[in-house]
Design a protein around this motif. Structure first.
Motif, PDB file in Angstrom:
ATOM      1  N   VAL A  34     -24.253 -21.237 -29.113  1.00 42.06           N
ATOM      2  CA  VAL A  34     -25.456 -21.095 -30.132  1.00 42.06           C
ATOM      3  C   VAL A  34     -24.677 -21.753 -31.416  1.00 42.06           C
ATOM      4  CG1 VAL A  34     -26.571 -19.485 -31.674  1.00 42.06           C
ATOM      5  CG2 VAL A  34     -26.081 -18.956 -29.592  1.00 42.06           C
ATOM      6  N   PHE A  35     -25.531 -22.557 -32.085  1.00 43.96           N
ATOM      7  CA  PHE A  35     -25.314 -23.183 -33.463  1.00 43.96           C
ATOM      8  C   PHE A  35     -26.369 -22.604 -34.489  1.00 43.96           C
ATOM      9  CE2 PHE A  35     -26.512 -26.056 -36.726  1.00 43.96           C
ATOM     10  CZ  PHE A  35     -25.161 -26.433 -37.224  1.00 43.96           C
ATOM     11  N   THR A  36     -25.519 -22.019 -35.252  1.00 42.86           N
ATOM     12  CA  THR A  36     -26.629 -21.601 -36.527  1.00 42.86           C
ATOM     13  C   THR A  36     -26.061 -22.589 -37.788  1.00 42.86           C
ATOM     14  OG1 THR A  36     -25.016 -19.880 -36.903  1.00 42.86           O
ATOM     15  CG2 THR A  36     -26.922 -19.534 -35.748  1.00 42.86           C
ATOM     16  N   GLY A  37     -26.892 -22.824 -38.807  1.00 40.65           N
ATOM     17  CA  GLY A  37     -26.582 -23.702 -39.929  1.00 40.65           C
ATOM     18  C   GLY A  37     -27.806 -24.296 -40.581  1.00 40.65           C
ATOM     19  N   THR A  56     -22.066 -23.449 -37.821  1.00 40.20           N
ATOM     20  CA  THR A  56     -21.244 -22.619 -36.775  1.00 40.20           C
ATOM     21  C   THR A  56     -21.691 -23.036 -35.718  1.00 40.20           C
ATOM     22  OG1 THR A  56     -20.089 -21.331 -38.570  1.00 40.20           O
ATOM     23  CG2 THR A  56     -19.555 -20.867 -36.314  1.00 40.20           C
ATOM     24  N   PHE A  57     -20.690 -23.252 -34.624  1.00 37.58           N
ATOM     25  CA  PHE A  57     -21.064 -23.532 -33.147  1.00 37.58           C
ATOM     26  C   PHE A  57     -20.130 -22.637 -32.536  1.00 37.58           C
ATOM     27  CE2 PHE A  57     -20.799 -25.792 -29.053  1.00 37.58           C
ATOM     28  CZ  PHE A  57     -21.973 -25.464 -28.473  1.00 37.58           C
ATOM     29  N   THR A  58     -20.719 -21.610 -31.785  1.00 37.59           N
ATOM     30  CA  THR A  58     -20.017 -20.734 -31.012  1.00 37.59           C
ATOM     31  C   THR A  58     -20.336 -20.987 -29.597  1.00 37.59           C
ATOM     32  OG1 THR A  58     -20.431 -18.889 -32.788  1.00 37.59           O
ATOM     33  CG2 THR A  58     -19.822 -18.182 -30.616  1.00 37.59           C
ATOM     34  N   PRO A  65     -16.303 -24.505 -36.859  1.00 41.84           N
ATOM     35  CA  PRO A  65     -17.338 -25.442 -37.761  1.00 41.84           C
ATOM     36  C   PRO A  65     -17.802 -26.524 -37.057  1.00 41.84           C
ATOM     37  CG  PRO A  65     -15.133 -25.251 -38.821  1.00 41.84           C
ATOM     38  CD  PRO A  65     -15.189 -24.483 -37.289  1.00 41.84           C
ATOM     39  N   ALA A  66     -19.154 -26.865 -37.280  1.00 42.80           N
ATOM     40  CA  ALA A  66     -19.545 -28.008 -36.675  1.00 42.80           C
ATOM     41  C   ALA A  66     -20.472 -28.906 -37.635  1.00 42.80           C
ATOM     42  CB  ALA A  66     -20.381 -27.712 -35.578  1.00 42.80           C
ATOM     43  N   GLU A  67     -20.808 -30.108 -37.694  1.00 44.53           N
ATOM     44  CA  GLU A  67     -21.390 -31.146 -38.360  1.00 44.53           C
ATOM     45  C   GLU A  67     -21.893 -32.070 -37.672  1.00 44.53           C
ATOM     46  OE1 GLU A  67     -19.883 -32.702 -41.963  1.00 44.53           O
ATOM     47  OE2 GLU A  67     -17.983 -31.949 -41.254  1.00 44.53           O
ATOM     48  N   ARG A  68     -23.040 -32.997 -37.992  1.00 42.46           N
ATOM     49  CA  ARG A  68     -23.299 -34.149 -37.618  1.00 42.46           C
ATOM     50  C   ARG A  68     -24.097 -34.847 -38.484  1.00 42.46           C
ATOM     51  NH1 ARG A  68     -28.035 -34.246 -33.069  1.00 42.46           N
ATOM     52  NH2 ARG A  68     -29.532 -32.755 -34.134  1.00 42.46           N
TER      53      ARG A  68
END
Length: 147
Positions: A34-37, A56-58, A65-68
């Motif tokens: 799951v990603f939430t942001g 945040t990607f779980t 942490p995640a970003e694009r």
């Protein structure tokens, strides 16, 4: 969902900030994530938008942490977009004039097929099905406008 919400200008519609919730399912082994942001679409000097997603990607219970970053540029027809990776490589086209769009992106031997649907002025969804020798994934992302 049977009804779609037509968008006459995709760049104008996307501009601003959105809450993001994405589910990721590995269809080969059953793994889930799951990603939430948030995703922000900010103006670029060329009439396009800079898309920056952070959160945040779980994956399989492990959060990180995640970003694009993507670039949404004016498309070939009025109201459409040409979506590019941050480095300028082509990703896909986007035309939401009917409220629904399907786009393909070949990546090595895998194929990403995305379906975009607009629910209303403040909610839209993408569903990417990724298939090929390296991946067998389903990614569903819901966007809700931050007011």
């Amino acid at each position: 969902m049977d009804e779609f919400w037509p968008v006459s200008d995709v760049l104008a519609y996307l501009a601003g900030s959105w809450r993001v919730e994405r589910s990721v399912r590995d269809l080969a082994d059953g793994g889930t994530g799951v990603f939430t942001g948030t995703t922000d679409f900010r103006p670029l000097g060329d009439g396009g938008l800079l898309h920056h997603e952070t959160g945040t990607f779980t994956w399989r219970g492990v959060p990180r942490p995640a970003e694009r970053t993507l670039r949404f540029l004016p498309g070939p027809a009025p109201g459409t977009a040409d979506v590019r990776f941050a480095d300028g490589r082509p990703f896909h086209d986007l035309d939401l004039t009917t409220g629904r769009h399907t786009a393909d992106h070949p990546c090595s031997a895998d194929l990403y097929r995305g379906e975009f649907t607009v629910r209303d002025a403040d909610r839209w969804r993408t569903v990417w099905r990724v298939g090929g020798p390296a991946k067998d994934l389903l990614l569903t992302t819901d966007y809700a406008r931050v007011r």
